[in-house]
Scaffold this motif. Structure first.
Motif, PDB file in Angstrom:
ATOM      1  N   LEU A 103      92.545   2.536 -57.069  1.00  0.00           N
ATOM      2  CA  LEU A 103      91.920   3.833 -56.848  1.00  0.00           C
ATOM      3  C   LEU A 103      92.750   4.732 -55.951  1.00  0.00           C
ATOM      4  CD1 LEU A 103      88.229   2.671 -56.430  1.00  0.00           C
ATOM      5  CD2 LEU A 103      89.308   3.646 -58.443  1.00  0.00           C
ATOM      6  N   LEU A 107      90.352   4.239 -50.693  1.00  0.00           N
ATOM      7  CA  LEU A 107      89.573   3.324 -51.537  1.00  0.00           C
ATOM      8  C   LEU A 107      90.356   2.080 -51.934  1.00  0.00           C
ATOM      9  CD1 LEU A 107      87.773   5.929 -53.808  1.00  0.00           C
ATOM     10  CD2 LEU A 107      86.827   4.693 -51.858  1.00  0.00           C
ATOM     11  N   LYS A 109      92.210  -0.885 -53.772  1.00  0.00           N
ATOM     12  CA  LYS A 109      91.993  -1.601 -55.022  1.00  0.00           C
ATOM     13  C   LYS A 109      90.591  -2.200 -55.045  1.00  0.00           C
ATOM     14  CE  LYS A 109      96.700  -3.096 -55.972  1.00  0.00           C
ATOM     15  NZ  LYS A 109      97.559  -4.255 -56.222  1.00  0.00           N
TER      16      LYS A 109
END
Length: 113
Positions: A103, A107, A109
């Motif tokens: 992502l 964020l 992974k």
């Protein structure tokens, strides 16, 4: 549009503008999103097919491992009818033990399985 004899030739951009609206309109944005989704699904299907062939498996054999019919494997390999749960089962059946979604940013992974 270019006139060639009695025929009118339109560029791809002209055809897209005519049928889906100009770039930036909701209709065109939706069309572009659907095209991008289809391309991504096609690439996933190709990756599955490549992995299956590298393991010398038929679509029927992979279907048995996944618990679906050969026709479903065929649809998946052509970029149709794949959901995250089905993708998970297919990749596990092919021996991929982990996968994650990148992502980016804070964020990072997200593990899919």
């Amino acid at each position: 549009m270019k006139q060639v004899g009695k025929y009118k030739l339109y560029s791809m951009d002209e055809a897209l503008d005519k049928h889906f609206g100009a770039i930036g309109t909701p209709e065109r944005d939706e069309h572009e999103r659907r095209v991008a989704d289809a391309v991504h699904a096609y690439h996933i299907g190709e990756a599955i097919k490549r992995a299956r062939l590298e393991q010398n498996l038929t679509q029927e054999q992979l279907g048995e491992r996944v618990g679906v019919q050969k026709a479903q494997i065929s649809r998946i390999e052509r970029g149709y009818s794949i959901t995250i749960p089905t993708m998970r089962r297919v990749f596990k059946a092919l021996g991929f033990t982990t996968a994650s979604l990148e992502l980016g940013g804070a964020l990072g992974k997200i593990p899919l399985w």
